[in-house]
Scaffold this active site. Structure first.
Site, PDB file in Angstrom:
ATOM      1  N   GLU A  41       0.790  -1.275   0.138  1.00  0.00           N
ATOM      2  CA  GLU A  41       0.097  -0.050  -0.247  1.00  0.00           C
ATOM      3  C   GLU A  41       0.950   1.229   0.042  1.00  0.00           C
ATOM      4  O   GLU A  41       1.874   1.341   0.856  1.00  0.00           O
ATOM      5  CB  GLU A  41      -0.840  -0.129   1.036  1.00  0.00           C
ATOM      6  N   ARG A 266       5.666 -12.685   9.292  1.00  0.00           N
ATOM      7  CA  ARG A 266       6.414 -11.468   9.183  1.00  0.00           C
ATOM      8  C   ARG A 266       7.922 -11.233   9.662  1.00  0.00           C
ATOM      9  O   ARG A 266       7.948 -11.976  10.606  1.00  0.00           O
ATOM     10  CB  ARG A 266       5.527 -10.396   9.082  1.00  0.00           C
ATOM     11  N   LYS A 276       4.690   0.234   9.737  1.00  0.00           N
ATOM     12  CA  LYS A 276       4.845   1.598   9.061  1.00  0.00           C
ATOM     13  C   LYS A 276       4.082   2.895  10.019  1.00  0.00           C
ATOM     14  O   LYS A 276       4.691   3.832  10.016  1.00  0.00           O
ATOM     15  CB  LYS A 276       3.855   1.461   7.669  1.00  0.00           C
TER      16      LYS A 276
END
Length: 566
Positions: A41, A266, A276
């Site tokens: 994104e 992850r 983020k």
RNA sequence: UGGCGGAUCGUCUAAUGGUAGGACUACGCCCUUUGGAGGCGUCUGUAGAGGUUCGACUCCUCUUCCGCCAGCCA
């Protein structure tokens, strides 16, 4: 400086995802096609966790002679920006991967997605809910209590179509209606309790402008985007495992191509944060100087710090791919960059904290050019000449007036070798009379001990780096350490993670002295400063007049270890 | 205590019923005109309890612990 910046490694290790692909290929699934994608994104910069995903997805495509798309998941115009899409593209390219002409955007599919939604409404599988967001929240229930049916759930297909059309046409304000799938309000999986497909958002989109005022939710857009692109293996992180039944349901109801979603754990790194949102906070609060601050775990941060793409790829390979939660030790990342730079970097001498030495028996006007090896790991890198004279600088840390145990460096009456030069002996210590600080050393040299032609058989324990005072050039040096002083900055529920910032994460040195070889160093050039570490020319702040070097990583330091353990 | 997913050296990761191996870290030793690099070596592990089997990290049962899910974020 490096010509092989973007070559691929071989001998990749297998993992559970590759095993699944092997089986699919054996069964000739998808006509034996392998097609992956990396779907960021554009709402922030890429970090080292994304690098793992990029290496995984592009690596699989390469190794299976398949394809990997770049697709921006740009379904939320209020968080996204072209600045981020540009940085993402730059970072992926720098890492050494190529999506060729397959640069896609979820927003490319907004029309198709709208048609799919209409289809679902027509099948009685979606409805417009005119409840407020609080009402929807309250009716959702909890993991242990079933949700309640929305009073709007029974609307007719015609009414749903009518309102949905008007939603698209901009006849309502933000939040007045949403389109929801009619799935199962009592599912123990919260993601299946009539998830929202569209929300009204009168916002300018960085790609589609003001064409749309309804935007699809990620859950509605992602699986169909994969399907449209013919993605065979849709690799994502663990938190989407609970969403997979929803994606599969949409695909089945729409009767379109079914990509297989596979989830992996992850990447987490100790002594840093990886979300983020949190990284954005560090940027916005001015704790770091932007997304590409060399202390940030972003790809652009590591790039500016001096990491090579190869080292990051090799790191991604070493951490492996599995389903269990993991926290990787940063020392593995540091190992990866040292391993790479040791093989390729130009050696050079630089004195970070200078201490002056006068060699009393060396002629005052004499300058000798001494031969120095550019890289002992790679003969083809050749040699260079380094000036030597009566006045030189050594590192402050390389002298102790009262030497500690196992201190092999310079101390009064003691001899050491100057790298590529002579053996010197410390004869006299000059101090500042007011502070007592050592400001200069008077030494003598042994002319018979010149490096390369020393037949005296003299053995010394230590070798020091140095620079000739007159020929030295000045530079600013930025010494970086880990950003946080705690292994897990998020581990303390009482304290904000920002209170664990390492106060020593950046130290700036202004009086450093470099050998003249460095005067032509260009932005981004990497060097080993002998006995110190790897440094690179800062790509933003360095100029030919005011050189700025960033420390990428220190050399392993066994003396520091001895000190620490004593 | 609903659902889903996990648990192998300090940290990662292999072993897919047949010798628990590799990497990083740590600690030794050797080597060294970078206390770098390199070489050699050492330490430490199958969450627990039962069961099946000639043999279990692997299969079965129970237990414990960890992660994710209640955004009109992704």
């Amino acid at each position: 400086m490096e010509s092989n910046e973007n070559t691929r490694e071989t001998n990749v290790q297998s993992n559970f995802i590759r095993e699944i692909i092997d089986e699919d290929l054996k069964a000739a699934k998808n006509a034996s096609r392998v097609h992956t994608r990396f779907p960021p994104e554009p709402n922030g910069y890429l970090h080292i966790g994304h690098a793992k995903s990029i290496c995984l997805n592009f690596g699989i495509a390469t190794d299976y002679k398949g394809l990997c798309n770049l697709r921006f998941d740009d379904t939320n115009p209020s968080a996204e920006d072209v600045e981020y899409v540009n940085s993402i593209k730059e970072d992926i390219k720098w890492l050494g991967f190529d999506w060729e002409d397959r640069e896609y955007y979820a927003s490319n599919y907004f029309d198709q997605l709208y048609e799919y939604a209409v289809k679902l409404i027509n099948k009685g599988k979606a409805y417009v809910d005119s409840s407020s967001s609080d009402e929807i929240k309250n009716m959702r229930g909890t993991p242990t209590v079933a949700g309640q049916l929305s009073p709007y759930r029974g609307r007719s297909i015609e009414e749903n179509l009518d309102i949905f059309t008007k939603m698209k046409a901009g006849e309502f304000k933000d939040g007045e209606h949403v389109l929801r799938s009619k799935f199962d309000m009592s599912s123990p999986n919260m993601n299946l309790r009539d998830p929202i497909m569209y929300r009204i958002r009168h916002a300018e989109h960085h790609r589609t402008g003001d064409k749309w005022c309804i935007y699809p939710m990620y859950d509605w857009a992602h699986g169909q985007s994969d399907s449209i692109e013919g993605i065979t293996h849709s690799i994502c992180t663990l938190e989407f495992e609970n969403h997979r039944p929803l994606y599969d349901w949409y695909i089945k109801e729409l009767e379109i191509f079914h990509p297989q979603q596979i989830e992996f754990a992850r990447l987490n790194l100790n002594y840093t944060v990886m979300s983020k949102r949190k990284l954005l906070q560090l940027v916005e609060d001015g704790i770091v100087n932007g997304w590409d601050d060399p202390r940030m775990p972003t790809i652009s941060g590591y790039r500016r710090r001096g990491y090579t793409p190869e080292s990051i790829r090799s790191f991604a390979e070493k951490v492996g791919v599995a389903k269990r939660d993991n926290v990787i030790d940063v020392s593995l990342l540091e190992f990866s960059i040292r391993e790479d730079l040791n093989k390729r970097s130009q050696r050079v001498m630089a004195v970070l904290n200078p201490l002056k030495i006068t060699i009393s028996n060396y002629p005052a006007d004499k300058v000798e050019m001494l031969e120095a090896v550019n890289n002992p790991e790679d003969e083809t890198m050749g040699k260079r000449l380094v000036p030597f004279s009566r006045e030189i600088y050594i590192e402050k840390d390389d002298f102790m007036e009262i030497p500690a145990k196992k201190f092999f460096r310079l101390s009064p009456g003691n001899e050491v070798r100057l790298r590529y030069a002579y053996i010197i002996k410390c004869e006299e210590v000059v101090k500042d009379p007011s502070t007592g600080e050592v400001i200069e050393l008077i030494c003598t040299y042994d002319v018979e001990t010149k490096s390369g032609s020393d037949k005296t058989g003299k053995k010394v324990k230590g070798t020091l780096h140095w620079v000739s005072a007159k020929e030295a050039i000045d530079a600013e040096i930025r010494l970086y350490e880990r950003l946080f002083s705690e292994e897990d900055p998020l581990g303390d529920k009482e304290k904000d993670f920002k209170s664990f910032i390492n106060p020593e994460s950046l130290r700036v040195l202004h009086n450093s002295k470099l050998e003249p070889f460095l005067k032509d160093a260009k932005s981004g050039d990497r060097f080993q400063f002998e006995r110190q570490g790897y440094f690179c020319v800062d790509s933003i702040d360095s100029t030919p007049e005011n050189l700025v070097f960033n420390r990428t990583v220190t050399l392993r330091d066994s003396w520091a270890k001895i000190q620490k353990n004593s």
